[in-house]
Design an enzyme around this catalytic site. Structure first.
Site, PDB file in Angstrom:
ATOM      1  N   TYR A 106     -12.510  14.413 -19.452  1.00 29.44           N
ATOM      2  CA  TYR A 106     -12.869  12.995 -19.313  1.00 29.44           C
ATOM      3  C   TYR A 106     -13.958  12.864 -18.229  1.00 29.44           C
ATOM      4  CZ  TYR A 106     -12.471   8.141 -17.907  1.00 29.44           C
ATOM      5  OH  TYR A 106     -12.749   6.853 -17.582  1.00 29.44           O
ATOM      6  N   ASP A 142      -3.584  16.090 -17.887  1.00 29.95           N
ATOM      7  CA  ASP A 142      -3.814  14.678 -18.168  1.00 29.95           C
ATOM      8  C   ASP A 142      -3.310  14.437 -19.590  1.00 29.95           C
ATOM      9  OD1 ASP A 142      -4.913  12.257 -19.046  1.00 29.95           O
ATOM     10  OD2 ASP A 142      -6.743  12.479 -17.850  1.00 29.95           O
ATOM     11  N   ARG A 176       0.823  -1.223   0.000  1.00 33.54           N
ATOM     12  CA  ARG A 176       0.000   0.000   0.000  1.00 33.54           C
ATOM     13  C   ARG A 176       0.848   1.261   0.000  1.00 33.54           C
ATOM     14  NH1 ARG A 176      -1.717   2.721   4.119  1.00 33.54           N
ATOM     15  NH2 ARG A 176      -1.759   0.964   5.549  1.00 33.54           N
ATOM     16  N   LYS A 180      -4.404   2.901 -20.506  1.00 33.66           N
ATOM     17  CA  LYS A 180      -4.501   3.156 -21.945  1.00 33.66           C
ATOM     18  C   LYS A 180      -3.151   2.909 -22.623  1.00 33.66           C
ATOM     19  CE  LYS A 180      -8.530   4.403 -20.368  1.00 33.66           C
ATOM     20  NZ  LYS A 180      -8.873   5.781 -20.033  1.00 33.66           N
TER      21      LYS A 180
HETATM   22  C1  LIG Z   1      -9.518   6.427 -18.973  1.00 36.59           C
HETATM   23  C2  LIG Z   1      -9.149   7.819 -18.655  1.00 36.59           C
HETATM   24  C3  LIG Z   1      -9.044   8.255 -17.332  1.00 36.59           C
HETATM   25  C4  LIG Z   1      -9.390   7.356 -16.155  1.00 36.59           C
HETATM   26  O1  LIG Z   1      -8.502   6.299 -16.064  1.00 36.59           O
HETATM   27  P1  LIG Z   1      -8.865   4.873 -15.367  1.00 36.59           P
HETATM   28  O2  LIG Z   1      -7.607   4.111 -15.561  1.00 36.59           O
HETATM   29  O3  LIG Z   1     -10.053   4.311 -16.094  1.00 36.59           O
HETATM   30  O4  LIG Z   1      -9.171   5.162 -13.941  1.00 36.59           O
HETATM   31  C5  LIG Z   1      -8.645   9.548 -17.089  1.00 36.59           C
HETATM   32  N1  LIG Z   1      -8.363  10.396 -18.106  1.00 36.59           N
HETATM   33  C6  LIG Z   1      -8.463  10.026 -19.390  1.00 36.59           C
HETATM   34  C7  LIG Z   1      -8.160  11.002 -20.459  1.00 36.59           C
HETATM   35  C8  LIG Z   1      -8.859   8.733 -19.711  1.00 36.59           C
HETATM   36  O5  LIG Z   1      -8.968   8.365 -20.993  1.00 36.59           O
END
Ligand SMILES: *Cc1c(COP(=O)(O)O)cnc(C)c1O
Length: 389
Positions: free
Chosen positions: A108, A180, A54, A205
């Site tokens: 998002y 992001d 953790r 992703k």
């Molecule tokens: C998928 C996504 C998230 C969230 O990510 P998770 O791994 O599903 O928690 C945040 N920002 C963007 C741009 C995303 O495509």
């Protein structure tokens, strides 16, 4: 063998070698999964360091943190149990009750929900702004404004905000700038070099790239990453060692995958734009994209995400979805396989129809996460489906 000095190498080399354990554990070329929740205290003097999953400080976490910091040019890195765990830890590390956040409109969905629901519930206020209209931002500043949150490329219309102005504005007003960078990955864009304080990723992703784990990343200024790590430790959203192992494996091929996805997306976007049955293609690599010049200047490539409209209603779009054979009809993105969704019935189904239209998300808009398949096979599949629709 001597340890490589990874800081001086190119990205492809860093992705393979940076952060790998030296000396190798039992000679293993690939760092094993340390499937152990807790670790024996070492021989340190005084207060021994506590190693625990953790706390994100097992060998699997440490190897990833070093690799991620090296490839992004960051002072420090942190992995988390999901993109949302990374984003929430980063924001909660920066903001306190009574603070105010400036955030890009149409983020998002999960992030938007976090800001509107979870942050509001703990007394953190926000204003959504047009991140492409710098002249409008100052009017929204408050004495309590602490941070500015944007995305490098937005979903699903792949818009590119005035990111240079965001950095300058944040600097001038003493705000922490967060971005992001999920849609581009560190292969195509290096926000920390541009001056952002924190860069965030859903590693679910592109960073992992194989649609088989959920993970998140925070990289950037050491002190801010430390604050995020502190929050993550309390909220408990750490990444498990097996997912660390898979993410580390995925990262090694990141440049190969993203370059291919980006090239495939450009070829597919060009083919779609020339097709008479397609009314509009959204892709930053096309000259028709309103911020094409900015994307050229800031990014090394335009990414694997595109969207297009048929202009013939949602029935035609659904027929196209049914006729395609290679793309999988599924949410998420950034994996090796091409995925396609219709945002009006998936990612943006919860948004009121008028608001969707206002955002430019038509009912027949299709969003494609382009994979690493052969470009000609992909284009053939889309062209055959368009001919049959
Ligand atoms: C998928 C996504 C998230 C969230 O990510 P998770 O791994 O599903 O928690 C945040 N920002 C963007 C741009 C995303 O495509």
């Amino acid at each position: 063998m001597a340890e490589p000095t990874s800081g001086t190498h190119a990205l492809a080399t860093q992705l393979v070698h940076a952060g790998e354990l030296r000396p190798r554990f039992a000679g293993a070329v690939t760092l094993p999964v340390f499937q152990s929740s807790t670790f024996e205290f070492g021989a340190e003097e005084g207060h021994p360091a506590l190693q625990y999953i953790r706390l994100s400080n097992t060998p699997n976490h440490q190897a990833l943190h070093t690799k991620l910091a090296v490839i992004t040019g960051a002072e420090a890195a942190l992995v988390a149990g999901s993109g949302m765990a990374a984003i929430s830890a980063a924001l909660l590390g920066v903001l306190r009750a009574g603070d105010h956040l400036l955030a890009q409109r149409s983020l998002y969905g999960g992030t938007q929900g976090l800001i509107v629901d979870a942050l509001t519930a703990v007394g953190i206020e926000h204003t959504f702004v047009d991140a492409d209209a710098p002249e409008s931002w100052a009017a929204h500043l408050r004495p309590t404004t602490r941070a500015f949150y944007v995305e490098s490329v937005t979903n699903p219309l792949v818009q590119v905000a005035d990111l240079e102005a965001v950095v300058a504005f944040a600097r001038n007003h003493g705000l922490v700038s967060l971005i992001d960078n999920t849609f581009l990955s560190p292969v195509l864009f290096r926000p920390l070099d541009l001056g952002f304080d924190l860069e965030l990723h859903s590693a679910t992703k592109y960073l992992n790239g194989h649609s088989d784990i959920v993970a998140g990343v925070v990289v950037g200024r050491g002190e801010l990453v430390e604050h995020a790590a502190h929050r993550l430790k309390h909220y408990g959203g750490s990444l498990d060692p097996h997912a660390c192992f898979l993410l580390q494996r995925g990262l090694k091929t990141l440049e190969l995958r993203v370059e291919r996805q980006s090239a495939n997306a450009l070829a597919l976007a060009q083919a779609l734009e020339e097709h008479p049955a397609v009314s509009r293609v959204h892709y930053p690599g096309l000259a028709s994209h309103p911020r094409h010049e900015r994307a050229r200047r800031l990014f090394r490539g335009f990414g694997g995400m595109l969207a297009f409209e048929l202009g013939a209603g949602h029935e035609a779009a659904d027929r196209l979805l049914e006729t395609l054979t290679l793309p999988v009809f599924a949410p998420s993105l950034g994996g090796v396989e091409t995925l396609v969704i219709r945002p009006a019935i998936s990612s943006h189904a919860g948004v009121a129809p008028e608001e969707r239209r206002e955002q430019g998300i038509t009912d027949d808009l299709l969003r494609v996460s382009v994979g690493i398949e052969d470009a000609a096979d992909l284009i053939d599949d889309f062209m055959s489906a368009l001919a049959a629709t």
